[in-house]
Design a protein around this motif. Structure first.
Motif, mmCIF file in Angstrom:
data_model
loop_
_atom_site.group_PDB
_atom_site.id
_atom_site.type_symbol
_atom_site.label_atom_id
_atom_site.label_comp_id
_atom_site.label_asym_id
_atom_site.label_seq_id
_atom_site.Cartn_x
_atom_site.Cartn_y
_atom_site.Cartn_z
ATOM 1 N N GLU A 109 0.865 -1.182 0.000
ATOM 2 C CA GLU A 109 0.000 0.000 0.000
ATOM 3 C C GLU A 109 0.899 1.229 0.000
ATOM 4 O O GLU A 109 2.085 1.152 0.346
ATOM 5 C CB GLU A 109 -0.920 0.006 1.240
ATOM 6 C CG GLU A 109 -1.700 -1.310 1.430
ATOM 7 C CD GLU A 109 -2.960 -1.189 2.291
ATOM 8 O OE1 GLU A 109 -3.429 -0.061 2.527
ATOM 9 O OE2 GLU A 109 -3.481 -2.239 2.706
ATOM 10 N N MET A 165 -2.766 -11.203 4.557
ATOM 11 C CA MET A 165 -1.708 -11.930 3.864
ATOM 12 C C MET A 165 -1.662 -11.523 2.389
ATOM 13 O O MET A 165 -2.722 -11.292 1.779
ATOM 14 C CB MET A 165 -2.003 -13.417 3.996
ATOM 15 C CG MET A 165 -1.037 -14.294 3.250
ATOM 16 S SD MET A 165 -1.229 -16.055 3.690
ATOM 17 C CE MET A 165 0.127 -16.252 4.831
ATOM 18 N N ALA A 211 -0.018 -13.296 -0.740
ATOM 19 C CA ALA A 211 0.764 -14.436 -1.206
ATOM 20 C C ALA A 211 1.186 -14.293 -2.664
ATOM 21 O O ALA A 211 2.058 -15.017 -3.125
ATOM 22 C CB ALA A 211 -0.033 -15.726 -1.007
ATOM 23 N N ASP A 212 0.597 -13.367 -3.400
ATOM 24 C CA ASP A 212 0.925 -13.213 -4.819
ATOM 25 C C ASP A 212 1.933 -12.086 -5.016
ATOM 26 O O ASP A 212 1.698 -10.968 -4.558
ATOM 27 C CB ASP A 212 -0.345 -12.882 -5.615
ATOM 28 C CG ASP A 212 -1.323 -14.048 -5.644
ATOM 29 O OD1 ASP A 212 -0.856 -15.203 -5.764
ATOM 30 O OD2 ASP A 212 -2.529 -13.799 -5.546
ATOM 31 N N PRO A 213 3.019 -12.346 -5.739
ATOM 32 C CA PRO A 213 4.015 -11.282 -5.943
ATOM 33 C C PRO A 213 3.502 -10.170 -6.863
ATOM 34 O O PRO A 213 4.064 -9.079 -6.874
ATOM 35 C CB PRO A 213 5.207 -12.015 -6.573
ATOM 36 C CG PRO A 213 4.654 -13.290 -7.122
ATOM 37 C CD PRO A 213 3.456 -13.633 -6.291
ATOM 38 N N ASP A 214 2.439 -10.431 -7.632
ATOM 39 C CA ASP A 214 1.905 -9.383 -8.515
ATOM 40 C C ASP A 214 0.730 -8.646 -7.882
ATOM 41 O O ASP A 214 -0.131 -8.113 -8.578
ATOM 42 C CB ASP A 214 1.520 -9.988 -9.867
ATOM 43 C CG ASP A 214 0.549 -11.169 -9.732
ATOM 44 O OD1 ASP A 214 0.309 -11.630 -8.590
ATOM 45 O OD2 ASP A 214 0.055 -11.644 -10.763
ATOM 46 N N TRP A 215 0.684 -8.624 -6.574
ATOM 47 C CA TRP A 215 -0.330 -7.846 -5.830
ATOM 48 C C TRP A 215 -0.332 -6.404 -6.321
ATOM 49 O O TRP A 215 0.723 -5.773 -6.432
ATOM 50 C CB TRP A 215 0.042 -7.895 -4.346
ATOM 51 C CG TRP A 215 -0.701 -6.949 -3.456
ATOM 52 C CD1 TRP A 215 -0.287 -5.714 -3.050
ATOM 53 C CD2 TRP A 215 -1.966 -7.165 -2.837
ATOM 54 N NE1 TRP A 215 -1.215 -5.152 -2.215
ATOM 55 C CE2 TRP A 215 -2.266 -6.020 -2.063
ATOM 56 C CE3 TRP A 215 -2.881 -8.217 -2.855
ATOM 57 C CZ2 TRP A 215 -3.429 -5.893 -1.311
ATOM 58 C CZ3 TRP A 215 -4.055 -8.091 -2.108
ATOM 59 C CH2 TRP A 215 -4.319 -6.951 -1.357
ATOM 60 N N LYS A 216 -1.480 -5.882 -6.601
ATOM 61 C CA LYS A 216 -1.597 -4.492 -7.076
ATOM 62 C C LYS A 216 -1.694 -3.572 -5.857
ATOM 63 O O LYS A 216 -2.672 -3.642 -5.106
ATOM 64 C CB LYS A 216 -2.869 -4.391 -7.926
ATOM 65 C CG LYS A 216 -3.015 -3.091 -8.674
ATOM 66 C CD LYS A 216 -4.280 -3.144 -9.534
ATOM 67 C CE LYS A 216 -4.857 -1.747 -9.725
ATOM 68 N NZ LYS A 216 -6.241 -1.829 -10.249
ATOM 69 N N PRO A 217 -0.697 -2.709 -5.669
ATOM 70 C CA PRO A 217 -0.680 -1.879 -4.449
ATOM 71 C C PRO A 217 -1.931 -1.016 -4.308
ATOM 72 O O PRO A 217 -2.496 -0.557 -5.298
ATOM 73 C CB PRO A 217 0.572 -1.014 -4.631
ATOM 74 C CG PRO A 217 1.442 -1.802 -5.551
ATOM 75 C CD PRO A 217 0.503 -2.502 -6.493
ATOM 76 N N ILE A 218 -2.333 -0.814 -3.062
ATOM 77 C CA ILE A 218 -3.514 -0.014 -2.753
ATOM 78 C C ILE A 218 -3.070 1.415 -2.462
ATOM 79 O O ILE A 218 -2.153 1.642 -1.688
ATOM 80 C CB ILE A 218 -4.258 -0.612 -1.534
ATOM 81 C CG1 ILE A 218 -4.798 -1.997 -1.903
ATOM 82 C CG2 ILE A 218 -5.371 0.307 -1.060
ATOM 83 C CD1 ILE A 218 -5.420 -2.759 -0.743
#
Lengths: 325, 325, 325, 325
Positions: A169, A264, A266-273
């Motif tokens: 985030e 949590m 767990a995904d490396p391509d999480w889209k930042p908030i």
């Protein structure tokens, strides 16, 4: 990139070891692993390693260092080269100087923070299921550090592009300038947050507890013991990270967060908030403003070369939301 | 004395029934018993009687009345005589005018509050074990009302000496003058609190929830629904009464407390607990000061004769601790 | 009628005081008021009186006595007359023989139980807000005793018609015969429950904790300390009373319930709730059957005359639901 | 190795979609993303992806498939080659056949389970801070699947040596033979557990809730709705993993675990924790034995080729502890 797994421990300076012990161990319930000379080594109930918090006797409060664990021991040499190439101070720490710990290096990082990298640490008993020995608020594990730095964009570039941290985030000013960032290697919201402010200063370190009761207990315990002044902010819920938190000040003024209920990733391509600095629900989801002290005060940090506290530099942007006056 | 068992219900004035329904039922999770004309009758999950909260459509917010249940129906006549002898207005309320309720009387009490006494109320389904129907913060039962009055000692004498209420805790000024009192007939901390302030005004009514989570949920639900302005104070723990609380304002500004963790008082010879007005742990055990609005603002009350709102009188003492500025 | 306010304390027999201390104080967190000779006096965190649980060294487990507090000290003489008129043993207990307690009487009641009546007890510090001293599961207050008796209808008539107890809930067999009754003087579900079984035997005494966590902690603490055999039943929720409970056995086999989330009954005209013995949700709302030991085993009770344990009589009805085999 | 990040979703077979919707959505509070034809797509409150649970109408209960997410989309081709080289069935699933999902492959893995691999899934609104919309037990996220297989050692070798899973905890028989293993890619106790039993069968899938209350609520809600038979085991705490759990059966008999309070494993060199099959605290830390049905019954699994349910093979070892009779 380097095999950093997580923030592993924090060493803070306290001016009275017995007083600090009463606060951290007797009131809050930290597990004591060992005392040695002018240091007390503590850990949380979920942790299997020798320590995650070190209290170091010093003539003033502050941050002695915080440390990242690397999965690959050979990264210690690679990291030493990396920082030397930047002309930054690098100090070798022989095995055992920090109790329970193997060889390590300490650097003054590009933001000015005293950072240790280590791989090996002695395994000790995990107290997780020793429920009959739980005390106080029963902190489970060190989760993150929060650092004030004058230019968060520069710190962000260093952490993300050079050290390979991921972003969960972040906060922007109304002008679209990066104001703060939550960065992680382990799979939750952060190992380190960078926040615009006079720096290098350690704003706080944070321990995770299992549920809301752990946070409320911190307040009740400190108030019961007539230490209401040590409760600085909260309890409340952060919009950013969803953490249910309280901030306390130890008897020397060092700030710790006790929190629960982040999430949590767990995904490396999480889209930042993304959050806006002036969104009232960002800081405290319920709309409460943080007190001024929360922005003004933070711990000075040591030089890894001579142990003296560094003089910080003012922030390059306004260091707080408009509604904090 | 009279066989008053407990505070039984509160009727508040709201200016938009649908908006109030969304707040109390859809957000907070009150159980709806019945709608009828310009009123909505609500209850908590533990309650077996037709209603404990009535929302009444009116052209301004305020308190229509609150009500005490008497165990002995003949007390209604005795109470009518008692108030007539004081030259106070007494109005008979025929059975059914308030839905689900038998015959009742309403009086303007010596402090100026519109108070109803009733015995009979229709039994409805208790939702306590209908867990699959729980919603929102699941308020369990009406617990108490808190009233501002210019002279608490006078109100105390009336309640204790004439109505037979017991005292659980109280607050004195530095000069030893009674500033507030917590008074009860049922066996917990209070059915009514009297607090020094401009009055007669209803400061708040309070519902009990089963645990800390119920209180935290109120904050989370309101913030999730973008109603952070409706969270006025807390969550926190009161020193006085030990309640873990939050104060919210309904869309009309009427104030409600949601709380848990006070205690039972089963012995009639309970020795009241004394607090000093300026003890910082009295209001919030953790040292937080209440906001000024919490002292300044309260609900005007109706005349039982013509339904008009009464003009209140200023307090005879300072109406807040010194540290609230 | 008599001014009984509540069940006030229980004295149980243990065969090893140190072992019992470790269980009640070190594991479960009871507050120790005083040790004296062959007794340890304990209380809960909410209680202001000298003791609610007494551990008495004896050569076998069992119930020494339980006690009701009366609001009016003159009731002690009236009660002595009442039992003498029934030709039941009555023993005067001089002030101070039970530490912290004024004059009292002990009787062998019509059901055969050793029951004490007392008015005066020394006030001690209430630990409710001494949160920094909370330990273990932090029991708050003694709530009730549960007694097995061969003929519940006879016990019911004695308690309701002669002692003036109220009925909150009860259980009938398929034939409409009273099988168990929950009876109270204070304003919640019970001070005493009578259950069909071999008797007089004390089935259990019960302490109230503030929330579900207190119940779960009992299980975790005992399992952490390798005392899983002391966890007999639960955690679970009773249909009857709505209590969230666990039953544990102390090292001598005496049974205690730790529970939360029953409800308040402030109206004396409460309409009792009826359950059928064979309704699977009655015992455990979630359908779990109690183990056979829960029906078979209970504590023998002392004679108030000579301190010897009485031989109980078998139940006049089947002593458990059909589905417990 | 492959870039598997976590177990991503489960598709189960139900024989009545409306009845299943009432159980999962109306009772337990799952978030509904979409209905399409004979499928309902659900997710937890913390999840940002289109679905983690799919209910598929079928003529009998069972597992349609479970799925792992890969971080690198090119791994889908590499995985297809990997399984083809083992002469195992591989089926390409075009984008959109499973709603919200990009291209995927399904394989019948060496243990006989129907396993999908996918990378792309539509992002949908995360409900984490939409607290006013929380319902039921508010499951947060899919955590793991538990699979019965006749030879756990073989499954372990495949998962650890070929797919690169890490081991958190494991169980051995008294003879030192591997009986069960907890394996993970994301940083907590497991994405998949392998347990000795007749297989391939899906023993259960598990959702994480934020705290003990979420688990207790599941029991209360089902009991409140007169569905006590759907509560199979618990609530209790597992010794292994420390999870506080309950196991429920959906109206078709498919088993789901709702749990909280396992722990984070951020270091890849975590030293696995060993348990003995006959240690009574392994299964339930508090010593309670699981019911026989928990070992006997599990969901058959589909063929990825023709959708027919596969006939399982008996376990090669005894499939339960000695004390479960």
């Amino acid at each position: 990139m380097f095999s950093i797994t997580r923030v592993g421990h924090v060493e803070i300076r306290v001016t009275d070891l017995e007083r600090a012990w009463r606060f951290y161990v007797d009131m809050l319930g930290f597990v004591e692993t060992e005392r040695s000379g002018d240091r007390i080594y503590l850990r949380g109930y979920e942790e299997r390693q020798h320590h995650s918090l070190v209290l170091k006797l010093a003539d003033s409060p502050g941050l002695a260092h915080f440390a990242y664990r690397v999965a690959d021991p050979e990264d210690l040499d690679r990291l030493a080269e990396f920082y030397k190439a930047k002309n930054l101070p690098v100090v070798k720490i022989p095995a055992g100087r920090e109790k329970g710990q193997g060889e390590a290096i300490r650097v003054q990082d590009p933001l000015g923070f005293p950072v240790e990298f280590y791989h090996e640490m002695e395994e000790v008993e995990r107290m997780l299921q020793q429920f009959h020995l739980y005390r106080g608020a029963s902190p489970m594990r060190l989760d993150h550090v929060n650092c004030q730095t004058p230019n968060v964009q520069a710190g962000y570039d260093y952490y993300v592009k050079e050290l390979g941290f991921w972003v969960s985030e972040y906060t922007e000013t109304d002008d679209g300038v990066l104001w703060a960032a939550w960065l992680h290697r382990k799979q939750n919201v952060h190992d380190i947050a960078l926040m615009t402010g006079t720096g290098p200063r350690l704003h706080h370190f944070a321990y995770w507890v299992q549920d809301l009761y752990g946070v409320i207990k911190v307040c009740d315990i400190l108030a019961g013991a007539d230490m209401v002044k040590n409760i600085e902010r909260g309890p409340g819920r952060h919009g950013l990270s969803n953490a249910f938190f309280v901030y306390v000040r130890d008897p020397d003024g060092n700030r710790m967060e006790i929190y629960t209920s982040d999430y949590m990733i767990a995904d490396p391509d999480w889209k930042p908030i993304k959050w806006s600095l002036n969104d009232p629900r960002r800081q405290t989801f319920w709309g409460h403003a943080a007190p001024r002290s929360w922005f003004d005060e933070a711990s000075l940090v040591e030089s890894v070369v001579d142990g003296k506290l560094l003089t910080p530099t003012p922030a390059e942007l306004k260091d707080r939301p408009d509604f904090v006056t």
